[in-house]
Design an enzyme around this catalytic site. Structure first.
Site, PDB file in Angstrom:
ATOM      1  N   LYS A 154      31.121  50.053  70.890  1.00 57.56           N
ATOM      2  CA  LYS A 154      30.785  48.758  71.475  1.00 57.56           C
ATOM      3  C   LYS A 154      29.795  48.946  72.620  1.00 57.56           C
ATOM      4  CE  LYS A 154      34.221  45.927  71.310  1.00 57.56           C
ATOM      5  NZ  LYS A 154      35.623  45.664  71.680  1.00 57.56           N
ATOM      6  N   ARG A 207      36.979  45.274  77.799  1.00 58.47           N
ATOM      7  CA  ARG A 207      36.955  45.430  76.341  1.00 58.47           C
ATOM      8  C   ARG A 207      37.141  46.883  75.921  1.00 58.47           C
ATOM      9  NH1 ARG A 207      31.403  42.793  74.507  1.00 58.47           N
ATOM     10  NH2 ARG A 207      32.584  42.546  72.552  1.00 58.47           N
ATOM     11  N   HIS A 256      40.387  38.629  60.234  1.00 58.64           N
ATOM     12  CA  HIS A 256      40.969  39.971  60.222  1.00 58.64           C
ATOM     13  C   HIS A 256      41.330  40.386  58.792  1.00 58.64           C
ATOM     14  CE1 HIS A 256      44.377  42.816  60.534  1.00 58.64           C
ATOM     15  NE2 HIS A 256      43.614  43.347  61.484  1.00 58.64           N
ATOM     16  N   SER A 316      39.291  76.944  35.421  1.00 56.06           N
ATOM     17  CA  SER A 316      39.239  75.565  35.875  1.00 56.06           C
ATOM     18  C   SER A 316      40.411  75.379  36.828  1.00 56.06           C
ATOM     19  CB  SER A 316      39.341  74.604  34.690  1.00 56.06           C
ATOM     20  OG  SER A 316      39.269  73.283  35.174  1.00 56.06           O
ATOM     21  N   CYS A 366      39.573  70.526  37.812  1.00 52.76           N
ATOM     22  CA  CYS A 366      39.927  69.377  36.988  1.00 52.76           C
ATOM     23  C   CYS A 366      41.115  68.593  37.501  1.00 52.76           C
ATOM     24  CB  CYS A 366      40.155  69.803  35.547  1.00 52.76           C
ATOM     25  SG  CYS A 366      41.544  70.945  35.364  1.00 52.76           S
ATOM     26  N   TYR A 378      31.161  72.988  38.388  1.00 49.64           N
ATOM     27  CA  TYR A 378      31.370  71.568  38.079  1.00 49.64           C
ATOM     28  C   TYR A 378      32.737  71.107  38.551  1.00 49.64           C
ATOM     29  CZ  TYR A 378      34.296  73.086  34.154  1.00 49.64           C
ATOM     30  OH  TYR A 378      35.284  73.650  33.396  1.00 49.64           O
TER      31      TYR A 378
HETATM   32  P1  ADP Z   1      37.279  43.408  69.464  1.00 49.24           P
HETATM   33  O1  ADP Z   1      36.971  44.841  69.589  1.00 49.24           O
HETATM   34  O2  ADP Z   1      38.680  43.137  69.072  1.00 49.24           O
HETATM   35  O3  ADP Z   1      36.270  42.654  68.669  1.00 49.24           O
HETATM   36  P2  ADP Z   1      35.968  42.430  71.795  1.00 49.24           P
HETATM   37  O4  ADP Z   1      35.920  43.312  72.972  1.00 49.24           O
HETATM   38  O5  ADP Z   1      34.746  42.377  70.988  1.00 49.24           O
HETATM   39  O6  ADP Z   1      37.235  42.808  70.937  1.00 49.24           O
HETATM   40  O7  ADP Z   1      36.324  41.010  72.357  1.00 49.24           O
HETATM   41  C1  ADP Z   1      37.059  40.024  71.708  1.00 49.24           C
HETATM   42  C2  ADP Z   1      36.291  38.716  71.676  1.00 49.24           C
HETATM   43  O8  ADP Z   1      35.915  38.298  72.964  1.00 49.24           O
HETATM   44  C3  ADP Z   1      35.010  38.829  70.889  1.00 49.24           C
HETATM   45  O9  ADP Z   1      34.846  37.657  70.128  1.00 49.24           O
HETATM   46  C4  ADP Z   1      33.969  38.914  71.929  1.00 49.24           C
HETATM   47  O10 ADP Z   1      32.739  38.412  71.494  1.00 49.24           O
HETATM   48  C5  ADP Z   1      34.543  38.085  73.054  1.00 49.24           C
HETATM   49  N1  ADP Z   1      34.060  38.549  74.343  1.00 49.24           N
HETATM   50  C6  ADP Z   1      34.169  39.789  74.840  1.00 49.24           C
HETATM   51  N2  ADP Z   1      33.572  39.887  76.031  1.00 49.24           N
HETATM   52  C7  ADP Z   1      33.081  38.667  76.314  1.00 49.24           C
HETATM   53  C8  ADP Z   1      32.335  38.136  77.405  1.00 49.24           C
HETATM   54  N3  ADP Z   1      31.982  38.893  78.419  1.00 49.24           N
HETATM   55  N4  ADP Z   1      31.991  36.840  77.355  1.00 49.24           N
HETATM   56  C9  ADP Z   1      32.353  36.075  76.294  1.00 49.24           C
HETATM   57  N5  ADP Z   1      33.044  36.507  75.240  1.00 49.24           N
HETATM   58  C10 ADP Z   1      33.412  37.801  75.244  1.00 49.24           C
HETATM   59 MG    MG Z   2      34.446  42.395  68.937  1.00 49.58          MG
END
Ligand code: ADP
Ligand code: MG
Ligand code: MG
Length: 867
Positions: free
Chosen positions: A21, A92, A451, A751, A818, A837
């Site tokens: 990320k 995050r 999800h 084999s 195999c 192979y």
């Molecule tokens: P995941 O790894 O589970 O996707 P994220 O870190 O991407 O978690 O965050 C979850 C949600 O929150 C995502 O939809 C992301 O876009 C949103 N989000 C994260 N940080 C911000 C931020 N600074 N402002 C607005 N939305 C955010």
């Molecule tokens: Mg995300």
């Protein structure tokens, strides 16, 4: 002292430091995309924290970067001033390898009751301020304070009911204020009060994200995808932007190409007046991105450009997250998007043709193990009844199975060997084990980026999501659709390619469409050295395999030919034979069948080698189950009585290690003779027709050179008459591998029968491993299932030794493999430099071909690779 990096300071650092990320955000910021300012705590800090419980100097470093963030956005963390709202941040998680939704993220951090007032004043929008606050208290409560999500959801439902509304967006400022206080009270009652101090929140959140690396679902995910435990997660601290500011705001997910089909073009979903998780959580059903065209054409245009630029920058299909705050677009994440096997192939081929990547890169981009999924079956619509339900086609392939509403139910069914269809209102990361074990996934809510959809595509499990007519009551073990009740265990059929769901078992069609795949594999051929054959026992399978590119048959199991209903009686007569005459009569019948079978297979594989393995299983496998015989014998059936006696005499405590394979062939040489003669005669007759049959004969389960010598002598008798064909042996006992140097001069080929070799090396039986192997994998005792993927350390060591000593003793020795592993990508890559192979089941031939080319390509890239 750990370093903490602003986005602008992190250029040049990799995913292993920044997490996926963070890496994506740094790249986007550098390329001038609109990214909210952020800083990144590297993975190293997480590792340190998990080891030591604290990271020296971390808080000082975080404070310093927070000051820099404040400078960049012109707001103070957690404190509003006049008309300036407080700076709020998200904390995050982000591992080096994408683990979508497995770990935690907290939004709106830094808000306190005081801050809510400032935020309301500054935006003139108290509803927004309280919505933001209640979200923070909820997320903080769940993630940091460990309160179960249901507790908050129940209170939210209560609030909605009180108002008589369905959507959370219909709640007003006062409702949300009351709800916030209700949340705060809940946390008080639990003895884990919410900290009204921005800095305490920040520290709590960062540590919770560190810890989320170790949560059970993240661990389960790593196990399934073979991600190393040690990496740890990075933490991104990022200034908030708000999608919940009203109808001109929102949040969305975009793909630069369609993740299900691979079709080029912007694709995705958007939810107005919503924040973060709302889109993917399936709380409300989002609208397609195209909807933006109508009411925010500027944003839509911008998104189109963003998609185009992201692809050029990251040179792959991107899955990106964005937020629109009062008409202004912000990008929050980008990563290479998960995709179906079909999409992966299309994207790789088209990107190479667009010149975005090279053909070699295209080859390396496709997960070889996923290719058989491309040929996955679909519902035969001509024969199908009216579907019970329709949802979104989230992951292709059709599945038939028993409805299961919980992880536990799926596990119960799987333990009995029954296929399960996981049926849920929506899925969350908690459901990962059930999703992994099920044959198909069905959800009532959520879109194509939910999800359930993302995970199902990753796992290659067929899925239908957002079937809105479905009501699921997991705790009651039932669901209702169109007035029909579905109970646990009821049979369902779903087609993840069309989104249709049927009650009961519906006929399926085999998969097809290999146009683009054919192109990709034709590019692969230039890089493939390892031969690829197929395991096939029938002319139909041989044909199928040949069409998929098999260069022969590496394993034709002759015993399968004896199970057909018109043949079994002769096999049983052979087993029962009291004297030589009876034995010969039975053999003569079997000979006729066998010769025709061999002709069919050799014909299908004309001009290509066909390795026929002589009889392998113990004889009692050809007798009906004892229970049945007993019943028949008691009913006065004389034949059954004789069979019963014989069955009892042949019974073994450990048939896998008993009277089978070469042992049986040497002590019942007439069977050996019949089988080999049938093969040689079949070839002779085909040659007379002007064909070019290439039979090879193989003896199973040897453990000693003497056995091979004796078998060879038996074969030579017939070779005298028919002329020789390649004679080889399976290497499937550890002893045979250890004595490979002595065996090699006696044969033309080895084999490796890695199924038995794995079982015997580990001392485990595949049939009984179900009792403990799943737990072993769960607890990390085995890194992967060795019956699926070749164990390089142990079995691989035996194999390597046998290859080296075998080749030394017989330089003309041909080497093949195999077992099931011949169609598994990592195993193919391992044996690629060692063998001539591999042989795989027909569909897996595709995997083997691509994996072999990938191994060839990678070998050339490494300095040690000598071509
Ligand atoms: P995941 O790894 O589970 O996707 P994220 O870190 O991407 O978690 O965050 C979850 C949600 O929150 C995502 O939809 C992301 O876009 C949103 N989000 C994260 N940080 C911000 C931020 N600074 N402002 C607005 N939305 C955010
Ligand atoms: Mg995300
Ligand atoms: Mg075997």
């Amino acid at each position: 002292m750990v370093q903490v990096y602003l986005l602008s300071e992190a250029q040049g650092l990799g995913k292993e430091v920044l997490g996926g990320k963070g890496f994506g955000l740094v790249g986007m910021a550098q390329a001038g995309f609109p990214v909210p300012p952020a800083f990144i705590v590297p993975t190293e800090a997480c590792r340190f924290y998990l080891r030591e419980g604290a990271v020296p100097g971390l808080w000082e470093a975080v404070e310093a970067k927070m000051a820099a963030l404040e400078g960049l956005v012109g707001k103070r963390f957690g404190r509003g001033e006049g008309t300036t709202p407080p700076l709020l941040v998200s904390v995050r998680s982000g591992a080096p390898v994408s683990m979508p939704g497995m770990m935690d993220t907290i939004l709106n951090l830094g808000l306190t009751l005081e801050g809510v007032g400032a935020l309301a004043r500054a935006t003139g929008n108290p509803r927004f301020a309280w919505d933001t606050f209640r979200r923070l208290v909820q997320m903080y409560g769940e993630v940091v304070l460990g309160v179960e999500p249901q507790a908050f959801e129940a209170l939210l439902e209560e609030a909605k009911e009180k108002r008589g509304v369905k959507a959370d967006t219909a709640l007003g400022a006062e409702d949300l204020e009351a709800l916030s206080f209700r949340f705060l009270r809940l946390l008080e009652e639990r003895g884990t009060p919410f900290p009204m101090d921005p800095w305490a929140q920040l520290r709590g959140a960062i540590e919770a994200v560190f810890r989320s690396w170790q949560n059970p679902r993240a661990k389960a995910y790593r196990r399934i995808y073979g991600i190393p435990e040690e990496m740890g997660t990075a933490v991104v601290v990022q200034a908030m932007v708000y999608g919940n500011l009203g109808e001109d705001s929102g949040t969305g997910v975009g793909f630069t190409r369609n993740p299900a089909t691979g079709e080029k073009g912007l694709y995705g979903e958007y939810l107005r007046n919503a924040q973060g998780e709302d889109v993917v959580a399936g709380v409300r059903t989002p609208e397609p991105l195209e909807a933006l065209k109508a009411y925010a054409p500027g944003v839509y245009q911008e998104l189109l450009q963003v998609a185009e630029r992201l692809e050029r920058r990251f040179r792959d299909m991107q899955d990106f997250e964005f937020t629109v705050e009062r008409g202004r677009l912000f990008l929050l994440q980008t990563r290479s998007g998960k995709r179906t096997a079909r999409a992966a192939v299309r994207i790789a081929v088209e990107m190479a043709e667009e010149g975005l990547i090279s053909k070699e890169e295209a080859l390396l981009r496709v997960e070889a193990n996923a290719l058989p999924g491309l040929l996955r079956p679909a519902v035969d619509r001509e024969k199908a009844p009216k579907p019970l339900l329709r949802g979104l086609p989230a992951s292709p392939g059709a599945a038939v199975g028993h409805a299961a509403f919980t992880n536990e139910a799926v596990e119960r069914l799987s333990a009995q060997g029954l296929p399960a269809i996981l049926v849920r209102p929506e899925t969350t990361p908690e459901d990962i084990t059930g999703m992994y074990l099920s044959r198909g996934i069905l959800t009532a809510r959520g879109g194509l980026t939910s999800h359930a959809a993302v995970v199902a595509r990753g796992l290659g499990v067929p899925a239908v999501v957002g079937a809105e007519a479905l009501r699921v009551f997991p705790e009651e073990g039932r669901a209702v659709a169109e007035g029909v009740e579905i109970r646990e265990g009821d049979l369902l059929t779903l087609d993840g390619g069309t989104g249709e769901v049927y009650l009961g078992v519906v006929p399926l069609l085999e998969g097809g469409d290999t146009g683009l795949l054919g192109k990709l594999l034709s590019w692969a051929e230039a890089h493939r050295r390892l031969g690829v054959r197929a395991n096939a026992d029938t002319p139909e399978d041989a044909q199928k395999a040949r069409a998929l590119g098999a260069e022969g048959i590496g394993l034709c199991r002759t015993e399968h030919m004896f199970f057909a209903p018109e043949r079994l009686p002769h096999m049983q007569r052979l087993i029962l034979a009291a004297d030589e005459r009876e034995e010969e009569e039975a053999l003569a019948q079997l000979y006729a069948f066998q010769k025709e079978d061999f002709k069919g297979i050799l014909r299908a594989m004309d001009g290509l080698p066909v390795t026929v393995r002589l009889l392998d299983p113990p004889l009692h496998e050809f007798l009906p189950p004892e229970e049945e015989l007993k019943k028949q014998a008691e009913a006065g059936d004389g034949g059954a009585k004789a069979l019963l006696q014989r069955a009892q005499a042949l019974k073994e405590a450990n048939p896998m290690l008993g009277f089978r394979g070469v042992r049986l062939l040497l002590l019942r040489p007439k069977i050996f003779h019949m089988q080999l003669k049938a093969l040689l005669e079949a070839a002779r007759e085909l040659r007379e027709e002007g064909l070019d049959p290439r039979p090879e004969v193989m003896v199973p389960l040897v453990a000693d050179p003497k056995e091979v010598e004796r078998a060879r002598a038996l074969a030579e008798e017939l070779f005298q008459e028919y002329g020789p064909i390649p004679f080889g042996t399976m290497l499937e006992t550890p002893r045979a591998c250890l004595l490979a140097g002595e065996i090699a001069p006696l044969v033309d080929f080895f084999s490796f029968g890695t199924n038995d070799l794995t079982q015997m090396t580990f001392g485990l039986s595949r049939d009984d491993a179900g009792r403990f192997l799943p737990r072993y994998l769960e607890e990390g005792l085995f890194p992967f299932d060795p019956t699926e993927r070749l164990d390089e350390k142990g079995v691989g060591r035996l194999l390597r030794l046998a290859v080296e000593e075998g080749r030394r003793a017989n330089p003309r020795l041909k080497l093949g493999l195999c077992g099931e592993h011949g169609g598994e990508a990592a195993s193919v890559r391992f044996v690629e430099p060692l063998l001539d192979y591999v042989s795989a089941s027909p569909y897996r031939v595709l995997t083997a071909r691509l994996a072999a080319a990938q191994a060839g390509l990678e070998r050339r890239k490494t300095p040690l690779g000598v071509e």
